[in-house]
Enzyme design. Structure first.
Site, PDB file in Angstrom:
ATOM      1  CD  GLU A  99      -1.958  -1.227   2.899  1.00  0.00           C
ATOM      2  OE1 GLU A  99      -2.705  -0.833   3.285  1.00  0.00           O
ATOM      3  OE2 GLU A  99      -2.345  -2.246   3.052  1.00  0.00           O
TER       4      GLU A  99
ATOM      5  CG  PHE B 282       1.621   0.513  10.862  1.00  0.00           C
ATOM      6  CD1 PHE B 282       2.498   0.871  12.163  1.00  0.00           C
ATOM      7  CD2 PHE B 282       1.309   1.016  10.256  1.00  0.00           C
ATOM      8  CE1 PHE B 282       2.772   2.099  12.252  1.00  0.00           C
ATOM      9  CE2 PHE B 282       0.945   2.728   9.697  1.00  0.00           C
ATOM     10  CZ  PHE B 282       1.478   2.622  10.709  1.00  0.00           C
TER      11      PHE B 282
ATOM     12  CG  ASP C 178       0.555  -3.151  14.995  1.00  0.00           C
ATOM     13  OD1 ASP C 178       0.550  -3.547  16.575  1.00  0.00           O
ATOM     14  OD2 ASP C 178       1.147  -2.975  14.285  1.00  0.00           O
TER      15      ASP C 178
ATOM     16  CG  HIS D   1      -1.200   1.550  14.241  1.00  0.00           C
ATOM     17  ND1 HIS D   1      -2.880   1.792  14.293  1.00  0.00           N
ATOM     18  CD2 HIS D   1      -1.795   1.343  13.493  1.00  0.00           C
ATOM     19  CE1 HIS D   1      -3.886   1.954  14.203  1.00  0.00           C
ATOM     20  NE2 HIS D   1      -2.923   1.866  12.655  1.00  0.00           N
TER      21      HIS D   1
ATOM     22  CD  GLU E 125      -3.867  -5.414   5.615  1.00  0.00           C
ATOM     23  OE1 GLU E 125      -2.784  -3.934   5.229  1.00  0.00           O
ATOM     24  OE2 GLU E 125      -4.547  -5.728   5.730  1.00  0.00           O
TER      25      GLU E 125
END
Length: 323
Positions: free
Chosen positions: A29, A83, A85, A129, A60
């Site tokens: 992204e 990230f 996460d 995050h 994702e």
């Protein structure tokens, strides 16, 4: 030697590997349009075009699924997770597909995927995050896990990861991106699976990785004033772990501590402590110590986030009790 930032070191690694091998490409992204959320891909689209530097939808699952498919078709994809996460969204693609395909097909194919995962506590980013989730993936057979602590290792490990025929999760701490350090120009490879003794000592071994190395070195400086000599091992690779280097050090110092930013419970430190208990307990003169975050989500409030972190002073205070 010239000094560049951690982010520039990873950018240099990407550029060199994309020049070296036309099968290497990167996807994620805001990669082409923005240069990555932390600027770690800036300039790549101008150099290699948007056929090899791909912006993807916010999915994702699609990113890792496409990366696995491309790898099986002969490409060498690098997939950015924005990230770390967010990596939970595509866990099936990672631990049921990417990790198992080579084994299930009896080695007839390879899955050379590198998943770049920015992790760690940064900028009051709160619970969704800020996480360090490396222990999840170290538990999965078929995946290698690396976590550099400095710009030189960031470049060398990323280049080695891209050339590896196995899937690799490359954790890059967000705070480290802007930090500078000496980095060799041109070809620079750091072997996957080999730890680095970055400070020699005789009284206690402290094992760490990624950004926590900085706090461990602070603790070593503090303890040196007390006459305690600390040997510091930077894992660099979490899986496969360099057991030989750790055990050799423990047999010399007779004491072991492990520190990481991730939660203490069920973490990398627990595995290393168990390893020492199984294979070097006769050499230990004190219980193994683990330093990690409390078992709670990362808080948003600045005062709570500060209290959540592990600092060099905390490590030094704990190690003093070993003597």
């Amino acid at each position: 030697m010239r000094e560049i930032t951690f982010s520039q070191a990873t950018l240099e690694a990407m550029s060199e590997e994309m020049e070296r091998d036309s099968r290497v490409f990167v996807m994620g992204e805001d990669i082409a349009r923005q240069g990555g959320i932390f600027g770690q891909f800036k300039g790549l689209p101008d150099k290699f075009g948007t056929d090899r530097v791909l912006d993807t939808p916010i999915s994702e699952t699609a990113i890792i699924g496409a990366a696995v498919g491309a790898a099986l078709a002969g490409m060498r994809p690098v997939a950015d997770m924005h990230f770390a996460d967010f990596i939970g969204v595509c866990m099936d693609e990672i631990f049921n597909q990417m990790a198992k395909i080579r084994y299930m097909f009896g080695g007839q194919t390879t899955v050379p995927v590198v998943v770049r995962a920015p992790d760690g506590i940064a900028s009051r980013a709160a619970a969704q995050h800020s996480q360090s989730v490396e222990a999840w993936f170290a538990h999965i057979p078929g995946i290698k896990v690396v976590a550099p602590s400095n710009p030189a290792d960031a470049k060398g490990l990323l280049k080695s990861a891209i050339r590896d025929d196995n899937p690799i999760i490359y954790f890059e701490n967000k705070i480290l991106y802007k930090q500078k350090g000496p980095v060799p120009e041109g070809e620079h490879l750091v072997p996957i699976g080999k730890a680095n003794v970055i400070r020699e000592g005789k009284d206690v071994t402290v094992v760490s990785y990624s950004i926590m190395i900085q706090q461990v070195l602070k603790a070593a400086d503090i303890l040196e004033k007390d006459g305690i000599s600390v040997e510091v091992i930077d894992l660099r690779t979490i899986s496969p772990i360099d057991k030989e280097t750790i055990l050799e050090s423990v047999k010399k110092t007779h004491r072991l501590a492990i520190a990481h930013e991730a939660v203490k419970s069920f973490g990398v430190g627990a595995e290393i402590a168990a390893m020492a208990a199984e294979e070097a307990i006769g050499y230990l003169d004190a219980p193994v110590l683990r330093f990690g975050a409390p078992f709670t989500p990362v808080p948003f409030a600045p005062t709570l986030e500060d209290a959540y972190k592990v600092y060099g002073e905390d490590i030094a205070k704990g190690i003093r009790k070993m003597f």
